[in-house]
Design a protein around this motif. Structure first.
Motif, PDB file in Angstrom:
ATOM      1  N   UNK A   1       0.819  -1.241   0.030  1.00 38.63           N
ATOM      2  CA  UNK A   1      -0.014  -0.140   0.026  1.00 38.63           C
ATOM      3  C   UNK A   1       0.620   1.233  -0.004  1.00 38.63           C
ATOM      4  N   UNK A   2       2.020   1.140   0.849  1.00 48.59           N
ATOM      5  CA  UNK A   2       2.851   2.454   0.894  1.00 48.59           C
ATOM      6  C   UNK A   2       3.525   2.621  -0.404  1.00 48.59           C
ATOM      7  N   UNK A   3       3.857   1.439  -1.047  1.00 47.09           N
ATOM      8  CA  UNK A   3       4.415   1.416  -2.285  1.00 47.09           C
ATOM      9  C   UNK A   3       3.447   2.289  -3.613  1.00 47.09           C
ATOM     10  N   UNK A   4       2.006   1.938  -3.484  1.00 45.06           N
ATOM     11  CA  UNK A   4       1.453   2.455  -4.531  1.00 45.06           C
ATOM     12  C   UNK A   4       1.029   3.717  -4.273  1.00 45.06           C
ATOM     13  N   UNK A   5       1.017   4.192  -2.903  1.00 43.70           N
ATOM     14  CA  UNK A   5       0.657   5.473  -2.525  1.00 43.70           C
ATOM     15  C   UNK A   5       1.882   6.215  -3.118  1.00 43.70           C
ATOM     16  N   UNK A   6       3.021   5.975  -2.932  1.00 43.65           N
ATOM     17  CA  UNK A   6       4.097   6.670  -3.303  1.00 43.65           C
ATOM     18  C   UNK A   6       4.163   6.802  -4.991  1.00 43.65           C
ATOM     19  N   UNK A   7       3.759   5.797  -5.709  1.00 42.78           N
ATOM     20  CA  UNK A   7       3.661   6.024  -7.097  1.00 42.78           C
ATOM     21  C   UNK A   7       2.587   6.766  -7.579  1.00 42.78           C
ATOM     22  N   UNK A   8       1.408   6.927  -6.932  1.00 46.01           N
ATOM     23  CA  UNK A   8       0.235   7.852  -6.943  1.00 46.01           C
ATOM     24  C   UNK A   8       0.737   9.236  -6.818  1.00 46.01           C
TER      25      UNK A   8
END
Length: 559
Positions: free
Chosen positions: A369-376
């Motif tokens: 989730x943290x990685x997806x948020x960083x990409x967003x």
């Protein structure tokens, strides 16, 4: 919702801009205005302290507009009492929106300022006991009551009555002159009637703002203080029934009409950037744009009108950027960053076990989730950068960097990733001596975006080159287009190309990445264009500027 941590999330967020401060103020009012037992104590005190900070930065008219939002709840007696002691516009909006229990009203009303009590007389949904308490405190409506019929004294025709009006003194603001409550002694009932009418007119009188219309209407004073934006409210027919205090005399009663506005209001749809021309005093005369949202009666659910804002159209010689689609995209991105930042923060708390041990399965999910948020967030940054570049809102620094060396080094960095697919993207030509007016970080970002985008679009076994073209005044780099991009008519269109392996064109695809690279090149006086099967980057060199600087230095030394 098992754990309501919304207030903690809002308090941890940083409000760095005007829009962020208005958003946080509205969120805090909504959360603090909804009483909960688990929100008492230090957390609530911190929330009220943050409200005080925001109130110091947000104008009273803006806060009043936020409080009039039909979706906002003010069910806390403490919050209602706090808002009632603020500016008249804020107090009026708070008293109109407060939804307290009967016992809370009975306890709060005696503590309210006199002006705030007066605002409650317009409400028709107060409990009967609260209305009775207001009457006992002398808060009555300012309209004329039913007349008493008395005969004229000394008149032979007793059947001809005279209508006398009994007027109660209304609650006055501090700025108004006090109205005498004792009736002067007069020799006749007609004299008493005249005295009461004068008292009524005096009670209704308000200080006239400098922005109020006066003859002549084209007075130059209005033109100098013409507002850039005015908040308003209109009824279902489009007639303005309320506006900010300084401009209400010029706007109330004006109908906002036109094919677009009438059609949108008929469908009960929001008004977004619709142009309108107003006539009247110089302060409001001219071209405006309307942004407004419909609102509905909270009891019946029927359409009640629009809350909105009039924005002045920028003059032709105005240096301020217009309210374009790019500006609205930037505002939207600013709003979206707050929840994404909160999601990323909570995920990192779980993944790093800040508050205690967490199962490894939860930690793995939190890391994803943290990685997806960083990409967003990275995608948001690219969108924001493109919007600022295309509107001229982003001012680039005057630092220098060697663009040829940066492109040669970037090509070497991506070579191992391409080698896994037997692909090759090489840099040919002089790998130095290309100083440009672009900072090192920004130049490396431009080079990586272009090289990674081309490399990601290459098929397995494909080879391409980036050839530097000799030019004494410009850095020119001709890049072979991969086959997947060469087949497209417009390589800058959204969705062009794709990604593969460790290289990526970005969250929004190859077309967006190339468009962003083109905007960066144009921001420093260059360009990125397609010529047949080649993508050509052209950026002006700093050779002449360097000579000029050297010449100035020599002149300074001689002086």
């Amino acid at each position: 919702m098992q754990f309501d941590d919304r207030l903690d999330t809002v308090l941890r967020s940083r409000a760095t801009g005007d829009l962020a401060r208005r958003t946080q103020y509205r969120q805090l009012v909504d959360l603090v205005g909804t009483p909960r037992e688990d929100r008492e104590g230090a957390q609530m005190e911190e929330a009220y302290a943050r409200l005080a900070e925001l109130e110091a930065d947000i104008p009273a008219a803006t806060r009043a507009g936020l409080l009039r939002d039909p979706a906002l709840r003010i069910a806390s007696p403490r919050l209602a009492a706090r808002l009632a002691e603020q500016e008249p516009a804020v107090a009026a909006a708070a008293m109109a929106r407060a939804t307290l229990r009967e016992g809370d009203w009975l306890e709060l009303i005696p503590q309210l300022p006199i002006a705030a009590r007066g605002y409650l007389r317009h409400r028709d949904d107060l409990p009967g006991t609260a209305e009775a308490l207001l009457r006992r405190l002398g808060v009555l409506d300012l309209v004329l009551p039913q007349p008493d019929i008395v005969p004229l004294p000394g008149d032979d025709a007793q059947d001809e009555p005279l209508e006398l009006v009994d007027i109660a003194p209304a609650a006055q603001d501090d700025a108004n002159e006090p109205v005498e409550t004792e009736e002067p002694v007069v020799e006749s009932e007609i004299g008493a009637l005249v005295q009461r009418i004068e008292a009524f007119q005096k009670a209704r009188r308000r200080p006239v703002s400098e922005a109020a219309p006066r003859l002549p209407l084209n007075d130059a004073a209005h033109g100098d203080d013409a507002p850039d934006a005015i908040d308003f409210e209109c009824d279902p027919a489009g007639t303005i029934v309320w506006a900010e205090a300084d401009h209400a005399p010029m706007l109330v009663g004006t109908r906002l009409g036109g094919p677009v506005i009438d059609g949108t209001m008929t469908r009960r749809m929001p008004l977004a950037g619709i142009p309108v021309t107003l006539d009247g005093a110089a302060a409001i005369k001219g071209d405006w744009r309307i942004d407004a949202a419909p609102y509905f009666h909270k009891t019946t659910g029927g359409f009640a009108g629009y809350y909105g804002r009039l924005r002045r159209e920028p003059a032709e010689d105005d240096d301020r950027p217009a309210n374009t689609a790019a500006d609205r995209i930037r505002q939207l991105l600013h709003e979206l960053r707050t929840p994404v930042n909160a999601i990323q923060g909570f995920a990192e708390v779980i993944q790093q076990q800040v508050f205690g041990p967490s199962p490894n399965e939860y930690r793995a999910l939190a890391a994803n989730i943290a990685g997806d948020a960083a990409r967003i967030l990275a995608g948001f940054e690219e969108l924001d950068r493109l919007a600022r570049l295309e509107t001229g809102a982003l001012e680039l620094g005057d630092d220098e960097s060697d663009l040829a060396a940066i492109f040669a080094r970037t090509a070497q960095q991506v070579a191992p990733s391409l080698a896994t697919r037997s692909a090759r993207l090489s840099y040919e030509g002089d790998a130095q001596g290309a100083p440009v007016a672009y900072g090192r970080d920004d130049a490396e970002r431009l080079a990586w975006r272009l090289v990674a985008t081309l490399g990601a679009a290459m098929a397995p076994g494909e080879a391409a080159t980036m050839q530097r073209v000799e030019d004494p005044k410009r850095f020119v780099l001709a890049c072979d287009l991969p086959a997947t991009l060469d087949d497209r008519d417009d390589v800058f269109a959204s969705g062009a190309g794709g990604t593969s392996g460790a290289l990526s064109a970005g969250l929004f695809g190859t077309g967006f990445a190339l468009r962003l690279a083109r905007a960066e090149a144009r921001a420093i006086g260059g360009d990125l264009a397609r010529i047949d099967e080649t993508l050509v980057l052209s950026v002006p060199l700093l050779t002449a500027a360097g000579a000029g600087h050297s010449e100035k230095a020599e002149q300074a030394e001689r002086a």
